[in-house]
Design an enzyme around this catalytic site. Sequence first.
Site, short mmCIF file in Angstrom:
data_model
loop_
_atom_site.label_atom_id
_atom_site.label_comp_id
_atom_site.label_asym_id
_atom_site.label_seq_id
_atom_site.Cartn_x
_atom_site.Cartn_y
_atom_site.Cartn_z
N GLU A 15 67.89 44.31 37.64
CA GLU A 15 68.07 45.73 37.90
C GLU A 15 67.10 46.55 37.04
O GLU A 15 67.04 46.36 35.83
CB GLU A 15 69.52 46.13 37.54
CG GLU A 15 70.56 45.46 38.43
CD GLU A 15 71.96 45.42 37.81
OE1 GLU A 15 72.17 46.05 36.76
OE2 GLU A 15 72.82 44.72 38.37
N GLU A 49 75.35 41.82 40.14
CA GLU A 49 74.96 40.70 39.28
C GLU A 49 75.20 39.35 39.92
O GLU A 49 74.42 38.41 39.72
CB GLU A 49 75.69 40.80 37.94
CG GLU A 49 75.21 41.93 37.02
CD GLU A 49 75.67 43.31 37.44
OE1 GLU A 49 76.57 43.40 38.30
OE2 GLU A 49 75.13 44.30 36.93
N PHE A 97 72.78 44.11 30.45
CA PHE A 97 73.46 44.04 29.15
C PHE A 97 74.45 42.88 29.20
O PHE A 97 74.98 42.55 30.26
CB PHE A 97 74.25 45.33 28.87
CG PHE A 97 73.45 46.45 28.27
CD1 PHE A 97 73.30 46.55 26.89
CD2 PHE A 97 72.84 47.39 29.08
CE1 PHE A 97 72.57 47.59 26.33
CE2 PHE A 97 72.11 48.43 28.52
CZ PHE A 97 71.97 48.54 27.14
N HIS A 138 78.38 47.06 25.83
CA HIS A 138 76.95 46.96 25.52
C HIS A 138 76.71 46.20 24.22
O HIS A 138 75.60 46.27 23.68
CB HIS A 138 76.32 48.35 25.44
CG HIS A 138 76.27 49.09 26.75
ND1 HIS A 138 77.40 49.60 27.35
CD2 HIS A 138 75.25 49.39 27.58
CE1 HIS A 138 77.05 50.20 28.48
NE2 HIS A 138 75.76 50.08 28.65
C1 TPP Z 1 78.33 45.76 36.33
C2 TPP Z 1 77.32 46.68 35.73
N1 TPP Z 1 76.01 46.40 35.87
C3 TPP Z 1 75.07 47.19 35.31
C4 TPP Z 1 75.42 48.30 34.61
C5 TPP Z 1 74.34 49.19 33.98
N2 TPP Z 1 74.31 50.47 34.67
C6 TPP Z 1 74.96 51.55 34.19
S1 TPP Z 1 74.89 52.86 35.23
C7 TPP Z 1 73.94 52.00 36.34
C8 TPP Z 1 73.53 52.67 37.61
C9 TPP Z 1 74.71 53.16 38.39
O1 TPP Z 1 74.29 53.86 39.51
P1 TPP Z 1 75.30 54.64 40.43
O2 TPP Z 1 76.41 53.75 40.84
O3 TPP Z 1 74.51 55.26 41.50
O4 TPP Z 1 75.95 55.75 39.49
P2 TPP Z 1 75.20 56.94 38.73
O5 TPP Z 1 74.79 56.40 37.39
O6 TPP Z 1 74.06 57.37 39.56
O7 TPP Z 1 76.24 58.00 38.57
C10 TPP Z 1 73.69 50.72 35.87
C11 TPP Z 1 72.87 49.71 36.58
C12 TPP Z 1 76.79 48.58 34.48
N3 TPP Z 1 77.24 49.63 33.81
N4 TPP Z 1 77.70 47.76 35.05
#
Ligand code: TPP
Lengths: 359, 359, 325, 325
Positions: free
Chosen positions: C29, C60, C83, C129
Amino acid sequence: MSDSEPAVRLLSPDGERLADGRYDIDVSDAALRDLYRDMVLVRRLDVEGTALQRQGELALWAPCLGQEAAQIGSARCLRPTDMAFPTYRDHGVAWARGVTPLQLLGLYRGVTNGGWDPTQLHCALYSIVIGSQALHAAGYALGASLQGSSDATVAYFGDGATDEGDVNEAFVLAAGFRLPLVLFCQNNQWAISTPREGWHGAPIHRRAEGFGFPGVLVDGNDVLAVMAVTQAALDRARSGDGPTLIEAFTYRMGAHTTSDDPSRYRSADEVDAWSRRDPIRRLSAYATRIGAADESFFAEVEAEADELAQVVRAGVRQLPVPPPESMFDHVYAEPHATIAEQRAFLTAYQDSFADEGVA
Amino acid sequence: MSDSEPAVRLLSPDGERLADGRYDIDVSDAALRDLYRDMVLVRRLDVEGTALQRQGELALWAPCLGQEAAQIGSARCLRPTDMAFPTYRDHGVAWARGVTPLQLLGLYRGVTNGGWDPTQLHCALYSIVIGSQALHAAGYALGASLQGSSDATVAYFGDGATDEGDVNEAFVLAAGFRLPLVLFCQNNQWAISTPREGWHGAPIHRRAEGFGFPGVLVDGNDVLAVMAVTQAALDRARSGDGPTLIEAFTYRMGAHTTSDDPSRYRSADEVDAWSRRDPIRRLSAYATRIGAADESFFAEVEAEADELAQVVRAGVRQLPVPPPESMFDHVYAEPHATIAEQRAFLTAYQDSFADEGVA
Amino acid sequence: MTTMTMAAALNAGLRRAMERDPSVVLLGEDIGRLGGVFRVTDGLQKDFGQARVIDTPLAESAIVGAAIGLAMRGLRPVVEIQFDGFVYPAFDQIVAQLAKLHQRSSGTVRLPIVIRLPFGGGIGAVEHHSESPEAYFVHTAGLRVITPADAATAYVTMQQAIASDDPVVFLEPKRRYWDKADVDSAVDVARAPSPWQSRVVRAGTDVTVACYGPMVRTCLEAAQSHESASCEVVDLQSLSPLDTDTLIASVRRTGRLVVVHEASGTAGLGAEVAARVGEACFFELEAPVLRVTGYDIPYPPAQLEEHHLPDLDRVLDAVDRVLAF
Amino acid sequence: MTTMTMAAALNAGLRRAMERDPSVVLLGEDIGRLGGVFRVTDGLQKDFGQARVIDTPLAESAIVGAAIGLAMRGLRPVVEIQFDGFVYPAFDQIVAQLAKLHQRSSGTVRLPIVIRLPFGGGIGAVEHHSESPEAYFVHTAGLRVITPADAATAYVTMQQAIASDDPVVFLEPKRRYWDKADVDSAVDVARAPSPWQSRVVRAGTDVTVACYGPMVRTCLEAAQSHESASCEVVDLQSLSPLDTDTLIASVRRTGRLVVVHEASGTAGLGAEVAARVGEACFFELEAPVLRVTGYDIPYPPAQLEEHHLPDLDRVLDAVDRVLAF
Ligand SMILES: Cc1ncc(C[n+]2csc(CCOP(=O)(O)OP(=O)(O)O)c2C)c(N)n1
Ligand SMILES: Cc1ncc(C[n+]2csc(CCOP(=O)(O)OP(=O)(O)O)c2C)c(N)n1
Ligand SMILES: [Mg+2]
Ligand SMILES: [Mg+2]
């Protein structure tokens, strides 16, 4: 099947050839006979599997009874270098890919967790964790497309599997990367005791549209229709147009596995009704009708099936039990200190019995 | 937004009232002013969050800038005993549920992993693992329906989250159990650096149909439209007709979080273009146009926002750092020998420094 | 020799591996245009293209599952999980598929897949994290698990992990991403010592301190600062296979052992180390093996993490206790 | 007293709990009409209805995630995961949510959820049906982990687990489902001894054998069959919290310890037991703690499992080695 186009169907249950406005396929008489032979032999293999389990020769068997058209029809469309990712029930797929009956029985006899070389046969090992193989198939298709190859990939899974996150994530990958992938769902109406009908809000093939690629419903007991839609989906995949979800509407005629007791959750009437849509009878009726096969051919295949059954029965008892140390053979591809130590321990431990004359 | 009905819209970007054939809502002048106040205060809170992080008072901040209409519009439709399941970015939702600004900042200051009592406020804690809360929401809705209650549940998640298995499994639960659940997706166009456009084959709201329930696309920067579709979805939920997926089309005006550098992956032009669709300006223009609010009201809210900012700035610095031993407080609800032992160790260890006068 | 951060060294190691072997592909990602949230893949998509540095959907399980398919197709995928706390949705694919498929296939399928996992605490982050999930992977047969303690090691072991025909969970101690060290980028990786062994990073005579990843620097600092005792510090580095030979040799000399890690103590790696050393050094140990670990609690809010994580003082405390025994 | 199988005892325990507390609901795949693949929930849907015995979709993450939501709504869900090997898709919900939410909420959210998990090998099954994942859960703070060794214990601990306000991973040793024992169904569970402790199931003086779940019967048989040594057998039972007090008291008497489990040895529960006992009984131990465990391999094909799993002979072999030390 509410809310959906009617299933693609090219043969009536009585073996009449039907026209479908959307799909068609031309199959020679010889090819028809081959399909019939495949289906009969796979059914015999399957029946033997159940019998062998009853006799204690197999630990388990997952019958594909009734699903032969879906499996043979789809897998026979694949080119040799295409790749199939089957489940524990897809004996017809394995058969079509050249997995030998005895390779196939090894898993259920408990002498191996796999049984064949996926790379050589272009057929992945059976997947038991529901849905997991759909992601492997997506990755494989991604690899093929990165390499600029025209190989297509087919992921097999059941109706129940569409509930799992992994299968839906495979849809996401398929759509996002426009993968050369066919997602082939055998809706056999049951996930162990969970009926497909009544529970889910929409027919399975419609799931695809929501992810951004086409889904098609096919009569899974009609081998010609299955071939027609699979061929079209494979063509689409090869030409870079992306994935297709195929819902093959069929029925699990047997128990979920030999450990299952379906009388607890479904009626004999239901099974009866589906037996009238038997895929093999349908094909034989059609072949007879058009003169592609006759009684002597059917008898010949029957004899071949008897022979297969004998080979299987004799062979399965002789499937070698691997030596205990083989447990350590392929845990890692490269040397691993802990494994080496434990292997040495086991050998010494076993030798200690030999010393005592206990063998 | 190809392949889909146009988004539901009741206000033009310039604040003109529009008619939508499908949805409408009647909002009193006083209610309009309340919505405006909510949105301005949440924005101020959000701007302060970013500033406080820059000043080292917060470990992190995830701005909701630009998404105020989607969050306030939807959350303000909830009844007190309805339940919301927000993400780390849904400060407007938390606000509307009565989470105080300082409760909300605790998580980002690193003094708590939560911050409020979900049961009391009917607002779950922020979910950080993408998509996980959608399943909790489904379970909660299932519980409400088993209990025969008319409480509705709303699961919030982002566009990126629709890729995760958990969110799709929540769709399966929602459809299968016809849950009194609203699945509210803020499509803010970005999942960190992953753009929504171009990647996915179908617009998000269409995903729902494939699972067997309706999806609707709404202009997420139009607070009235958001309210109209959310209210309809809640009514549907309460009357036992099952779930609805709402795709609120909006934009993440800020960085993903204060750790992010969006200039690496998106253009200033794009951000500019969206700033012309600002949800607060749109509402104030409308309110002015119909005489529901005037300059003095706007000035009053501005003053209220200044006050809020001050309270937040002063308060955040005084958020108590819990004592080290509190780490052990709520690992288990019932006594646990290992925890008791480790707590005693920590106390003794710290006392050993006190003895040495190191404090 | 170039002085660089561990993040830069990892980036350079990935680059070298990609240059050397066209079948190496990266996926994860935000690893492309953004270069990953820690910038470990910075610039690689620009230089190697989108077919070799693949931005994936936010899923994932899909990422690891797809990597398995890619490997079956002959590629060598290097996966980034953003993470530590986000690796769990991929757990089934890692534990039930990645770890077992080579065995399932009687050796016919190879899975040369590296799962890069920034791990550990100490960076003041919000929940999820700062996790240390290594024990889960070490307990899972079929995986290799490795963690570099500094930039120089990171550069080499990253390439060795990619070259391995086995699946490798590559744990990157994220609080050390910004630590600098001299990296010999001309090193011939093919001739470098095996990464599947531990290494003595500081010689000493009175007590052995075993650690890995982020705790190596902490333990070195503790060893340095001890006023009287001479501490030997062993960086385990290879967590699976767990190389205890070097460690056992050390304990046979010093007679005392302290094991340090961030993860919760119960059923953590320290237990395995203590069990093995306890068995191998039964007559040589002059004191019980002591463990200094995170407590058996969910990772606490950032403002409390200093109390949860082993630090210089807690290591010294244990060293003193083991010496006083 | 009624003689019943462990499966029947679990069924009876579930039934009692459901009768006593209307907030107890069961959910899982095929648990309703079918009664579960092991029939542990047999008849319960018929008697308590579909609102209390809920057949779920085929989605383990959804099942555990939904249970969390149900608990937030005031219910007490008992989840069945069909087999050990199918718990991994739910790992994120278990480890990142279920285990941590009580702490995350500063104690305001309670998660009285039981996850029933048929586990272990020895039944000749195909892959994924014989796993022993307990170490993953024991290493995860916030969970309780328990496993009954016989029908009588199963009947009581099932009810105690359901009564607990903490999440409990309830490991059912599936190869013992059909073992019979006398069960006192009139027992007052509220007054029964705490399940969060280990218990001496056979007294002895020369060596202590620690075990749990499916291995308890194996170890009892080994103890019985030893020709000369007097073996004390301790059923750990509560794996988290791991009660080593009873065990340590035993080892202080016998001076020798063998730990037995089916799971792979490395970073398994035996390591934790050895580490704790090694520390607590440093002066009393007359031999190193020996572990008898599954090897560090993916579960082998069924025809080889007897070589992988500890059996009577391997336990005796270790007992003899520890005695000969
Ligand atoms: C299972 C998981 N994978 C990766 C992350 C890291 N991460 C945090 S926010 C994000 C993007 C989320 O995008 P979206 O669902 O569009 O929500 P937004 O942040 O745009 O509100 C990622 C990849 C996470 N928090 N949880
Ligand atoms: C992840 C996972 N959960 C549960 C199981 C147990 N299980 C085996 S087959 C099956 C039903 C599968 O139904 P379906 O996908 O429709 O395939 P079918 O068996 O009908 O071919 C279940 C629940 C499993 N193998 N994997
Ligand atoms: Mg099915
Ligand atoms: Mg987004």
